[in-house]
Design a protein around this motif. Structure first.
Motif, PDB file in Angstrom:
ATOM      1  N   ILE A   3       2.353  10.794 -22.382  1.00 56.85           N
ATOM      2  CA  ILE A   3       1.309  11.824 -22.331  1.00 56.85           C
ATOM      3  C   ILE A   3       1.861  13.155 -22.833  1.00 56.85           C
ATOM      4  O   ILE A   3       1.214  13.862 -23.601  1.00 56.85           O
ATOM      5  CB  ILE A   3       0.766  11.966 -20.907  1.00 56.85           C
ATOM      6  N   PHE A   4       3.081  13.442 -22.423  1.00 55.82           N
ATOM      7  CA  PHE A   4       3.708  14.687 -22.867  1.00 55.82           C
ATOM      8  C   PHE A   4       3.789  14.730 -24.395  1.00 55.82           C
ATOM      9  O   PHE A   4       3.409  15.712 -25.034  1.00 55.82           O
ATOM     10  CB  PHE A   4       5.102  14.804 -22.240  1.00 55.82           C
ATOM     11  N   PHE A   5       4.249  13.645 -24.994  1.00 53.60           N
ATOM     12  CA  PHE A   5       4.380  13.613 -26.442  1.00 53.60           C
ATOM     13  C   PHE A   5       3.025  13.650 -27.141  1.00 53.60           C
ATOM     14  O   PHE A   5       2.908  14.146 -28.255  1.00 53.60           O
ATOM     15  CB  PHE A   5       5.187  12.384 -26.881  1.00 53.60           C
ATOM     16  N   LEU A   6       2.008  13.127 -26.468  1.00 51.06           N
ATOM     17  CA  LEU A   6       0.655  13.192 -27.025  1.00 51.06           C
ATOM     18  C   LEU A   6       0.232  14.651 -27.168  1.00 51.06           C
ATOM     19  O   LEU A   6      -0.309  15.065 -28.199  1.00 51.06           O
ATOM     20  CB  LEU A   6      -0.295  12.456 -26.088  1.00 51.06           C
ATOM     21  N   PHE A   7       0.501  15.434 -26.130  1.00 49.80           N
ATOM     22  CA  PHE A   7       0.175  16.858 -26.182  1.00 49.80           C
ATOM     23  C   PHE A   7       0.962  17.546 -27.301  1.00 49.80           C
ATOM     24  O   PHE A   7       0.431  18.349 -28.059  1.00 49.80           O
ATOM     25  CB  PHE A   7       0.502  17.540 -24.843  1.00 49.80           C
ATOM     26  N   VAL A   8       2.255  17.225 -27.377  1.00 45.94           N
ATOM     27  CA  VAL A   8       3.101  17.884 -28.371  1.00 45.94           C
ATOM     28  C   VAL A   8       2.650  17.518 -29.786  1.00 45.94           C
ATOM     29  O   VAL A   8       2.488  18.384 -30.651  1.00 45.94           O
ATOM     30  CB  VAL A   8       4.582  17.500 -28.160  1.00 45.94           C
ATOM     31  N   ALA A   9       2.411  16.217 -29.995  1.00 43.51           N
ATOM     32  CA  ALA A   9       2.014  15.767 -31.332  1.00 43.51           C
ATOM     33  C   ALA A   9       0.677  16.381 -31.721  1.00 43.51           C
ATOM     34  O   ALA A   9       0.505  16.858 -32.841  1.00 43.51           O
ATOM     35  CB  ALA A   9       1.930  14.246 -31.362  1.00 43.51           C
ATOM     36  N   GLY A  10      -0.273  16.391 -30.796  1.00 42.06           N
ATOM     37  CA  GLY A  10      -1.595  16.947 -31.087  1.00 42.06           C
ATOM     38  C   GLY A  10      -1.513  18.394 -31.511  1.00 42.06           C
ATOM     39  O   GLY A  10      -2.281  18.871 -32.333  1.00 42.06           O
ATOM     40  N   ASN A  11      -0.553  19.075 -30.958  1.00 43.63           N
ATOM     41  CA  ASN A  11      -0.373  20.483 -31.231  1.00 43.63           C
ATOM     42  C   ASN A  11       0.118  20.743 -32.659  1.00 43.63           C
ATOM     43  O   ASN A  11      -0.115  21.802 -33.215  1.00 43.63           O
ATOM     44  CB  ASN A  11       0.612  20.981 -30.160  1.00 43.63           C
TER      45      ASN A  11
ATOM     46  N   GLY B 133      -2.241  21.959 -25.774  1.00 44.78           N
ATOM     47  CA  GLY B 133      -1.109  21.189 -26.272  1.00 44.78           C
ATOM     48  C   GLY B 133       0.168  22.006 -26.253  1.00 44.78           C
ATOM     49  O   GLY B 133       1.157  21.632 -25.606  1.00 44.78           O
TER      50      GLY B 133
ATOM     51  N   LEU C  13       3.522  21.921 -23.470  1.00 53.36           N
ATOM     52  CA  LEU C  13       4.920  21.811 -23.888  1.00 53.36           C
ATOM     53  C   LEU C  13       5.761  22.886 -23.207  1.00 53.36           C
ATOM     54  O   LEU C  13       6.820  22.618 -22.621  1.00 53.36           O
ATOM     55  CB  LEU C  13       4.993  21.960 -25.411  1.00 53.36           C
TER      56      LEU C  13
END
Lengths: 309, 282
Positions: B113-121, B158, B162
């Motif tokens: 989930i964390f990486f989803l936020f980062v990638a979306g950003n 996002g 992070l």
């Protein structure tokens, strides 16, 4: 659920509800729910919707018609798309100059003299201003009749050059404008990084006779790695997102020579060139795939660091 | 310290450095100084082609007065405020929660989930453009400030997640354990233990998001149209169309549009820089 005992006992046991028992497992999801929902609906789903949309022909109002990969086939022969792609490459490569330039200014300013704090803030200034204003400022700076650039060139008997009116120069002119705030950003990253450089190592290297470039290359730059990584990430993203400056300074012209993918996509989907949402989405997908290479690399680096803890 | 501290170098280099500093600064800010100079010149200087000479008269009050009294500028500025401030509050609130959840708890899918936020950003805006525009229209929020705020809150979550998550990770975990032993409810741990410690992170994010959103142009153009909802970045182009070739007014307008984030930066410099470096380079 707690099952009530068949035989009433006189000792009262306070009921522990389902929530209380599962508190540690449930709480994170309760805290995550609003953020995830927002993010899913506005960011994650739209990415997939765009992928899907790129397979359709749609004007944004009527019925969407399924055309398979025809939008992508059209891209392959679209000269404007080719120009945009090349320009994106120029942006990517030249934008990276912001990193050494930022380091250079940071080294220049990493001193303790009176008023240096104010100097640092003022050097950082361009980053805080909106790109729209940066665009306007540079448009006037380049102006062939009264622009400061040509006034200065005039002193040396050169010019005038209409930077933004010349198809071969315009993109470079815009990139130069973009480098101005981006260099400021990299500078501040390096200034903070330089603060954290281990003074003992520097002294030890000095005793060993290292100085100047050798000191910078072998002792300082390795210690600035975290700053360089962030500078790299934000510069790449900045380069691929470039839109504001192009829209303000040349609006894609002259003769479409300054278009980049992000601008061309906008033009195809929303401007007077016709509302070709599907074709625009196809361009956006290409841009996304380029970005995905970098995103994958960033995430991989972050993941390694997470595991290292 | 690198480079060698100026105090330990030769007298000539010390003097050169002291002279070089203001010169370099003026060169660096030259395009901006030019605009500032334009903004206090009277109109007559431009018709007489006196672009770079001294202003024939100080017309600062007149020019800026016109910007504030005779154009839509105050309205655009107000719109910008009404878009920026709710976004800052929304994004910081949401990400304080997501950051808490991802930073404190260990559960399956946490890192995903964390990486989803980062990638979306990191995603390019353009891939979101058409679907987000449709979504906003379906919600009946096209050309409203609310529509813009909702999107900005979602997207900024996002980046903020992070930041918040990394900040919370660095907090002493024993504090949370101690509170749990005391039998404090989890949401109370968030409210009474973690949130007070997050004040520096909240300040840093608030300043940073304020600047990002104030300076946004792309979404303003995609999701809004008229003076009733457009922020100042989009408004400045219509302002310039209104005063075409009136460089003194366009310059004054640009400076007004640029000023709020600049003021924010100078007032909250420490937090701003902490935010920019993502807290990673300490």
């Amino acid at each position: 659920m707690t099952v009530s005992p068949a035989v009433p006992t006189d000792r009262y046991v306070p009921p522990r509800g389902w929530y209380k028992r599962n508190e540690i497992r449930v709480t994170p999801w309760l805290f995550l729910a609003p953020g995830i929902l927002f993010f899913l609906f506005y960011v994650i789903f739209p990415v997939f919707q765009s992928f899907n949309l790129s397979l359709y022909k749609w004007d944004g109002l009527g019925e969407a018609e399924y055309v398979g990969l025809r939008n992508y086939q059209e891209l392959a022969t679209d000269r404007a798309f080719e120009t945009s792609l090349w320009n994106n490459l120029k942006w990517l490569l030249l934008y990276l100059l912001a990193i050494p330039a930022g380091l250079f200014i940071a080294l220049f300013l990493n001193q303790t003299v009176t008023g240096i704090r104010l100097y640092k803030s003022l050097f950082f200034f361009p980053f805080v201003i909106s790109q729209v204003v940066v665009g306007l400022v540079f448009t006037w700076f380049y102006d062939p009749t009264f622009g400061l650039l040509n006034t200065i060139l005039g002193w040396f008997g050169a010019g005038p050059i209409a930077v933004l009116g010349d198809p071969t120069l315009a993109t470079y002119g815009i990139i130069a404008a973009g480098l101005w705030p981006q260099t400021a950003y990299c500078m501040i990253l390096y200034l903070t990084g330089l603060n954290a450089v281990d003074p003992e190592q520097v002294e030890a290297a000095r005793l060993d006779g290292a100085k100047g470039w050798r000191m910078l290359w072998y002792v300082i730059i390795p210690q600035l790695k975290p700053a360089t990584f962030i500078a790299f990430v934000v510069t790449i993203i900045g380069a691929l997102r470039s839109f504001d400056l192009i829209s303000i300074m040349t609006n894609g012209g002259p003769f479409g020579s300054t278009r980049v993918l992000s601008f061309y996509m906008f033009e195809k989907a929303l401007s007077e060139y016709g509302f070709r949402m599907g074709y625009g989405a196809a361009i956006a997908v290409v841009l996304f795939l380029i970005m995905l290479l970098f995103i994958a690399y960033f995430l991989w680096s972050m993941w390694r660091e997470e595991r290292g803890r | 310290m690198f480079p060698t501290p100026i105090a330990k170098t030769s007298r000539t280099w010390q003097l050169t450095y002291q002279g070089l500093l203001p010169f370099a600064l003026i060169m660096w800010l030259l395009p901006l100084i030019a605009v500032a100079l334009f903004s206090i010149k009277p109109a007559v200087d431009f018709t007489q082609a006196n672009y770079w000479g001294l202003p024939s008269a100080f017309a600062g009050f007149e020019n800026y007065g016109k910007v504030f009294l005779e154009s839509q500028m105050p309205r655009y500025l107000l719109n910008s405020l009404l878009i920026t401030i709710p976004t800052v509050i929304g994004a910081v609130a949401l990400s304080a929660m997501t950051g808490f959840a991802l930073g404190i708890y260990r559960f399956r899918g946490n890192l995903l989930i964390f990486f989803l936020f980062v990638a979306g950003n990191f995603v390019p805006f353009q891939i979101l453009m058409v679907p987000v525009r449709d979504l906003t229209r379906d919600l009946g929020l096209y050309n409203t400030k609310t529509g813009l705020v909702l999107f900005h809150v979602a997207f900024q979550t996002g980046f903020c997640t992070l930041f918040m998550r990394n900040f919370i990770r660095a907090l002493p975990y024993e504090l949370i354990e101690a509170a749990r032993v005391e039998g404090v409810a989890e949401w109370r741990i968030f409210w009474y233990v973690v949130l007070p410690l997050m004040k520096p992170a909240i300040a840093a994010l608030a300043v940073l998001i304020f600047t990002f959103i104030w300076n946004d142009y792309f979404w303003a153009v995609v999701l809004t149209q008229g003076a009733e909802s457009q922020p100042v970045t989009a408004g400045i182009t219509s302002f310039n169309a209104q005063y075409r070739a009136a460089y003194h007014l366009m310059s004054a307008g640009s400076i007004v549009a640029a000023l709020p984030p600049v003021a924010m930066f100078f007032l909250m410099q420490k937090h701003f820089i902490a935010g920019l470096t993502l807290g990673a380079v300490k």
